[in-house]
Design an enzyme around this catalytic site. Sequence first.
Site, PDB file in Angstrom:
ATOM      1  N   PRO A 147      -6.713  -5.775  -0.085  1.00 51.52           N
ATOM      2  CA  PRO A 147      -5.374  -5.702   0.483  1.00 51.52           C
ATOM      3  C   PRO A 147      -5.189  -4.640   1.566  1.00 51.52           C
ATOM      4  O   PRO A 147      -5.737  -3.543   1.470  1.00 51.52           O
ATOM      5  CB  PRO A 147      -4.482  -5.378  -0.728  1.00 51.52           C
ATOM      6  CG  PRO A 147      -5.400  -4.884  -1.778  1.00 51.52           C
ATOM      7  CD  PRO A 147      -6.721  -5.544  -1.539  1.00 51.52           C
ATOM      8  N   ASN A 148      -4.417  -5.032   2.555  1.00 49.73           N
ATOM      9  CA  ASN A 148      -4.008  -4.189   3.695  1.00 49.73           C
ATOM     10  C   ASN A 148      -5.102  -3.986   4.737  1.00 49.73           C
ATOM     11  O   ASN A 148      -4.837  -3.424   5.802  1.00 49.73           O
ATOM     12  CB  ASN A 148      -3.471  -2.823   3.215  1.00 49.73           C
ATOM     13  CG  ASN A 148      -2.225  -2.971   2.374  1.00 49.73           C
ATOM     14  OD1 ASN A 148      -1.226  -3.517   2.851  1.00 49.73           O
ATOM     15  ND2 ASN A 148      -2.272  -2.544   1.126  1.00 49.73           N
ATOM     16  N   ARG A 203      -2.632   0.072  10.903  1.00 51.22           N
ATOM     17  CA  ARG A 203      -2.392   0.766   9.635  1.00 51.22           C
ATOM     18  C   ARG A 203      -2.962   2.190   9.670  1.00 51.22           C
ATOM     19  O   ARG A 203      -4.183   2.366   9.770  1.00 51.22           O
ATOM     20  CB  ARG A 203      -3.100  -0.029   8.533  1.00 51.22           C
ATOM     21  CG  ARG A 203      -3.057   0.625   7.196  1.00 51.22           C
ATOM     22  CD  ARG A 203      -4.039  -0.008   6.234  1.00 51.22           C
ATOM     23  NE  ARG A 203      -3.908   0.591   4.934  1.00 51.22           N
ATOM     24  CZ  ARG A 203      -4.794   0.494   3.965  1.00 51.22           C
ATOM     25  NH1 ARG A 203      -5.894  -0.222   4.138  1.00 51.22           N
ATOM     26  NH2 ARG A 203      -4.604   1.080   2.822  1.00 51.22           N
ATOM     27  N   TYR A 262      -7.709   5.375   9.201  1.00 48.72           N
ATOM     28  CA  TYR A 262      -8.618   4.222   9.253  1.00 48.72           C
ATOM     29  C   TYR A 262      -9.137   3.883  10.655  1.00 48.72           C
ATOM     30  O   TYR A 262      -9.923   2.947  10.809  1.00 48.72           O
ATOM     31  CB  TYR A 262      -7.918   3.000   8.641  1.00 48.72           C
ATOM     32  CG  TYR A 262      -7.570   3.207   7.180  1.00 48.72           C
ATOM     33  CD1 TYR A 262      -8.569   3.348   6.218  1.00 48.72           C
ATOM     34  CD2 TYR A 262      -6.244   3.314   6.765  1.00 48.72           C
ATOM     35  CE1 TYR A 262      -8.253   3.570   4.883  1.00 48.72           C
ATOM     36  CE2 TYR A 262      -5.922   3.529   5.438  1.00 48.72           C
ATOM     37  CZ  TYR A 262      -6.930   3.658   4.503  1.00 48.72           C
ATOM     38  OH  TYR A 262      -6.625   3.878   3.178  1.00 48.72           O
ATOM     39  N   ASN A 268     -15.076  -4.130   0.004  1.00 54.28           N
ATOM     40  CA  ASN A 268     -14.123  -3.033   0.075  1.00 54.28           C
ATOM     41  C   ASN A 268     -12.884  -3.510  -0.680  1.00 54.28           C
ATOM     42  O   ASN A 268     -12.058  -4.233  -0.131  1.00 54.28           O
ATOM     43  CB  ASN A 268     -13.759  -2.691   1.525  1.00 54.28           C
ATOM     44  CG  ASN A 268     -12.833  -1.489   1.605  1.00 54.28           C
ATOM     45  OD1 ASN A 268     -12.224  -1.091   0.609  1.00 54.28           O
ATOM     46  ND2 ASN A 268     -12.716  -0.902   2.795  1.00 54.28           N
ATOM     47  N   ALA A 280      -7.141  -0.883  -2.334  1.00 50.24           N
ATOM     48  CA  ALA A 280      -6.419  -0.255  -3.457  1.00 50.24           C
ATOM     49  C   ALA A 280      -6.885  -0.784  -4.814  1.00 50.24           C
ATOM     50  O   ALA A 280      -6.813  -0.056  -5.816  1.00 50.24           O
ATOM     51  CB  ALA A 280      -4.913  -0.458  -3.299  1.00 50.24           C
ATOM     52  N   GLU A 300     -20.302  -1.330  -2.752  1.00 51.13           N
ATOM     53  CA  GLU A 300     -18.892  -0.947  -2.580  1.00 51.13           C
ATOM     54  C   GLU A 300     -18.801  -0.105  -1.311  1.00 51.13           C
ATOM     55  O   GLU A 300     -19.577   0.847  -1.153  1.00 51.13           O
ATOM     56  CB  GLU A 300     -18.452  -0.114  -3.795  1.00 51.13           C
ATOM     57  CG  GLU A 300     -17.081   0.528  -3.644  1.00 51.13           C
ATOM     58  CD  GLU A 300     -16.809   1.568  -4.743  1.00 51.13           C
ATOM     59  OE1 GLU A 300     -17.715   1.859  -5.561  1.00 51.13           O
ATOM     60  OE2 GLU A 300     -15.679   2.097  -4.751  1.00 51.13           O
ATOM     61  N   HIS A 338     -16.143   1.884   1.669  1.00 56.81           N
ATOM     62  CA  HIS A 338     -14.823   2.358   2.077  1.00 56.81           C
ATOM     63  C   HIS A 338     -14.929   2.953   3.472  1.00 56.81           C
ATOM     64  O   HIS A 338     -15.927   3.610   3.805  1.00 56.81           O
ATOM     65  CB  HIS A 338     -14.299   3.431   1.117  1.00 56.81           C
ATOM     66  CG  HIS A 338     -14.145   2.912  -0.276  1.00 56.81           C
ATOM     67  ND1 HIS A 338     -13.104   2.110  -0.656  1.00 56.81           N
ATOM     68  CD2 HIS A 338     -14.938   3.042  -1.368  1.00 56.81           C
ATOM     69  CE1 HIS A 338     -13.244   1.769  -1.923  1.00 56.81           C
ATOM     70  NE2 HIS A 338     -14.362   2.315  -2.379  1.00 56.81           N
ATOM     71  N   ARG A 349      -9.488  12.424  -0.655  1.00 53.57           N
ATOM     72  CA  ARG A 349      -8.065  12.115  -0.444  1.00 53.57           C
ATOM     73  C   ARG A 349      -7.253  12.353  -1.729  1.00 53.57           C
ATOM     74  O   ARG A 349      -7.632  13.170  -2.545  1.00 53.57           O
ATOM     75  CB  ARG A 349      -7.961  10.682   0.076  1.00 53.57           C
ATOM     76  CG  ARG A 349      -8.707  10.501   1.423  1.00 53.57           C
ATOM     77  CD  ARG A 349      -8.611   9.077   1.930  1.00 53.57           C
ATOM     78  NE  ARG A 349      -7.223   8.689   2.180  1.00 53.57           N
ATOM     79  CZ  ARG A 349      -6.832   7.422   2.332  1.00 53.57           C
ATOM     80  NH1 ARG A 349      -7.735   6.445   2.273  1.00 53.57           N
ATOM     81  NH2 ARG A 349      -5.563   7.145   2.551  1.00 53.57           N
TER      82      ARG A 349
HETATM   83  C1  DQA Z   1     -10.035   2.195   1.327  1.00 49.00           C
HETATM   84  C2  DQA Z   1      -9.618   3.404   0.489  1.00 49.00           C
HETATM   85  C3  DQA Z   1      -8.594   3.002  -0.560  1.00 49.00           C
HETATM   86  O1  DQA Z   1      -8.185   4.145  -1.307  1.00 49.00           O
HETATM   87  C4  DQA Z   1      -7.361   2.410   0.089  1.00 49.00           C
HETATM   88  O2  DQA Z   1      -6.462   1.948  -0.903  1.00 49.00           O
HETATM   89  C5  DQA Z   1      -7.676   1.351   1.086  1.00 49.00           C
HETATM   90  C6  DQA Z   1      -8.838   1.508   1.958  1.00 49.00           C
HETATM   91  C7  DQA Z   1     -10.988   2.582   2.481  1.00 49.00           C
HETATM   92  O3  DQA Z   1     -11.637   1.695   3.016  1.00 49.00           O
HETATM   93  O4  DQA Z   1     -11.055   3.761   2.853  1.00 49.00           O
HETATM   94  O5  DQA Z   1      -6.917   0.392   1.249  1.00 49.00           O
HETATM   95  O6  DQA Z   1     -10.722   1.287   0.483  1.00 49.00           O
END
Ligand code: DQA
Length: 148
Positions: free
Chosen positions: A10-11, A18, A23, A74, A77, A98, A100, A107
Site C-alpha cells: 500500500p501507498n 508521497r 521516499y 515491499n 505498512a 523483503e 524497503h 524511523r
Molecule cells: C516502506 C517502509 C514502511 O514502514 C512504510 O509503511 C512504507 C514504505 C519502505 O519502503 O521504506 O510504506 O516499506
Amino acid sequence: MTRVLVLNGPNLGRLGVREPDVYGHATHADLVERCRAVGMALGLDVEVRQTDSEAELVGWLHEAADGAVPVVINPAAFTHYSYAVRDALAQVTGPTIEVHLSNPAAREEFRHTSVVAGVVTGSIAGFGLASYELALRAIAATLTGPGT
Ligand code: DQA
C-alpha cells in the site's frame, strides 16, 4: 528466463508525490522500469505489481507459492502488522527478499518490527530504488548457487 515477481504494498503507487523527503522523487513507473532493466541484464523476467489491498497481495503470494516463483516484496505498512502476508509469504519456496526504500529501523518505533522478516530468505532496506536492484542481484546469485 527465470520469472521473478516484485510485489509492492500500500501507498507505493504514490511514489514521487508521497513524502519525497523520505521516499525520493522516483515514481512507481520509474521503479518498474528500473526493475525490468536490471532483471533483463541478470537474465530475469521481472514482473512488478502494486496493490493497496492485503487480500490481493496474499493472492499474488499464493500464485508465487504455487508456481515456485522467486519474490521480491515491499509489503510497505503491512510489514509491521500483517500476519496474513507473513503466512502467505511463508508458503513461497523460491528465494524471497523483503525490501524497503527507507530504513525502517531508523524511523518511528512501530516500523522497527517486521512480521515478515522471519520467513524471507533475506532483507534489504535503506537504499531507495537500489534496494530493489540489490534484491534482484541477490535472487540471481541465489539461483546460481551458494558461494557465488
Ligand atoms: C516502506 C517502509 C514502511 O514502514 C512504510 O509503511 C512504507 C514504505 C519502505 O519502503 O521504506 O510504506 O516499506
